[in-house]
Design an enzyme around this catalytic site. Structure first.
Site, PDB file in Angstrom:
ATOM      1  N   HIS A 104      23.063  11.468   7.312  1.00  0.00           N
ATOM      2  CA  HIS A 104      23.649  10.337   6.575  1.00  0.00           C
ATOM      3  C   HIS A 104      24.873   9.815   7.315  1.00  0.00           C
ATOM      4  O   HIS A 104      25.481  10.516   8.124  1.00  0.00           O
ATOM      5  CB  HIS A 104      24.039  10.755   5.146  1.00  0.00           C
ATOM      6  CG  HIS A 104      25.128  11.787   5.091  1.00  0.00           C
ATOM      7  ND1 HIS A 104      26.137  11.758   4.158  1.00  0.00           N
ATOM      8  CD2 HIS A 104      25.372  12.892   5.849  1.00  0.00           C
ATOM      9  CE1 HIS A 104      26.939  12.796   4.333  1.00  0.00           C
ATOM     10  NE2 HIS A 104      26.500  13.502   5.345  1.00  0.00           N
ATOM     11  N   HIS A 161      26.151   6.544  -2.794  1.00  0.00           N
ATOM     12  CA  HIS A 161      25.915   7.106  -1.463  1.00  0.00           C
ATOM     13  C   HIS A 161      24.455   7.496  -1.342  1.00  0.00           C
ATOM     14  O   HIS A 161      23.838   7.957  -2.300  1.00  0.00           O
ATOM     15  CB  HIS A 161      26.798   8.327  -1.220  1.00  0.00           C
ATOM     16  CG  HIS A 161      26.792   8.793   0.210  1.00  0.00           C
ATOM     17  ND1 HIS A 161      27.510   8.159   1.198  1.00  0.00           N
ATOM     18  CD2 HIS A 161      26.136   9.816   0.814  1.00  0.00           C
ATOM     19  CE1 HIS A 161      27.304   8.784   2.354  1.00  0.00           C
ATOM     20  NE2 HIS A 161      26.467   9.783   2.143  1.00  0.00           N
ATOM     21  N   CYS A 220      26.355   3.987   4.679  1.00  0.00           N
ATOM     22  CA  CYS A 220      25.270   4.878   4.243  1.00  0.00           C
ATOM     23  C   CYS A 220      23.954   4.141   4.027  1.00  0.00           C
ATOM     24  O   CYS A 220      22.906   4.537   4.558  1.00  0.00           O
ATOM     25  CB  CYS A 220      25.690   5.654   2.992  1.00  0.00           C
ATOM     26  SG  CYS A 220      25.903   4.661   1.496  1.00  0.00           S
TER      27      CYS A 220
END
Length: 329
Positions: A304, A292, A244
């Site tokens: 993402h 994240h 991420c």
């Protein structure tokens, strides 16, 4: 006879009862987990691994900082050690000169001197010499104390590095363990179900036809969107696989903005933006503690690097526990 009929009746009733018991359905065994349950468990394991990976990124950043500090401290220590040697030599030379008779007493000067002016000059010189000696000894003590302080700081940094290196090993083991557990859960499913699970895109939205980004954010968004469909790999930051924070770091690098490879560190890399003020290119963060990060692309959507089962994808802004947003640059 009646007694016999009673006994036969009892026997018949007993057989009926046994038959009834035989036909009572047994307690059903626990049902196999549904695809939804398994997916939820796999997603949790993927996130646990991702959280450990992000902690690993943080630890690596801290380790790099500590190593820079240690290098500086060791350079300071070397300079301090050299300065101490210089002062030590000065003190040694002064002691030798005293022992060789250079520091003749004032009384001796009065006895041997025929010139009062010369005597006064010598007296002044001796006073300065003694002051210099005293100053050098004090300087020696100061420099020695400073060296000891630097040695202690160096030892402390070296210890921190050793502890952090051990933490890195622990976090890496956690990533591997959670990923292996997720793979084990998947391997327990039938092949067809496993394919359905891996190919499912829970929370993934339809690709937008265009993203209204401008300025430097446009370059970041364009790069991130071009990676949709790429693989998710823990610790990766391109070319064809990302985690991420690796994706957002690499995307904003296209706009000339340097970001750390860590979601929590990226959260501190720019001004915080309210959800109502989000613009394409803003970084959005999830979970507590933060583990994240994605990039907002407008219309309530983000791009993402989701997890190993999904890869780089487009999802809803609130498809995960939302924490906040930052505008890089």
């Amino acid at each position: 006879m009646a007694h016999t009929r009673k006994r036969a009746g009892a026997t018949v009733l007993g057989l009926i009862a046994i038959a009834a018991i035989a036909f009572v359905p047994a307690t059903p065994a626990q049902a196999d987990p549904s695809i939804k349950d398994v997916k939820a468990r796999v997603d949790r394991l993927y996130h646990d691994a991702e959280a450990a990976q992000e902690r690993l990124h943080d630890a690596r950043i801290d380790l790099a900082d500590l190593r820079r500090d240690l290098a500086g401290l060791r350079a300071d220590q070397a300079r301090q050690d050299q300065r101490l040697d210089e002062v030590r030599d000065q003190v040694s030379d002064a002691v030798v000169r005293q022992l060789e008779g250079e520091g003749i007493s004032t009384v001796g000067q009065v006895v041997v001197s025929d010139d009062p002016g010369a005597f006064l000059d010598t007296l002044s010189t001796m006073s300065s010499f003694n002051d210099l000696q005293s100053s050098m000894l004090a300087d020696y003590d100061t420099q020695l104390e400073a060296l000891e302080i630097r040695q202690e700081a160096t030892d402390s940094r070296a210890k921190e590095i050793a502890e952090l290196t051990e933490q890195l090993s622990t976090e890496k083991a956690t990533v591997d363990e959670k990923l292996a557990e997720a793979k084990s859960v998947l391997s327990d499913l039938e092949a067809e179900e496993r394919e359905r699970l891996l190919s499912s895109r829970s929370g993934v939205s339809r690709m937008p036809s265009s993203v209204p980004a401008s300025g430097r954010a446009a370059a970041a968004v364009q790069y991130a969107m071009a990676q949709v469909g790429d693989a998710y790999v823990y610790g990766a930051m391109g070319e064809n696989a990302f985690d991420c924070s690796g994706l957002t770091m690499r995307a904003w690098a296209q706009a000339g903005v340097s970001l750390p490879h860590s979601s929590s560190a990226q959260y501190g890399s720019g001004p915080h933006i309210a959800a109502s003020d989000l613009q394409p290119g803003d970084l959005v963060f999830y979970y507590s503690p933060i583990s994240h990060v994605g990039m907002y692309i407008g219309n309530g959507m983000i791009v993402h690097a989701a997890n190993p089962g999904t890869g780089v994808a487009v999802s809803g802004l609130y498809s995960m526990p939302y924490v906040g947003a930052v505008r890089p640059g």
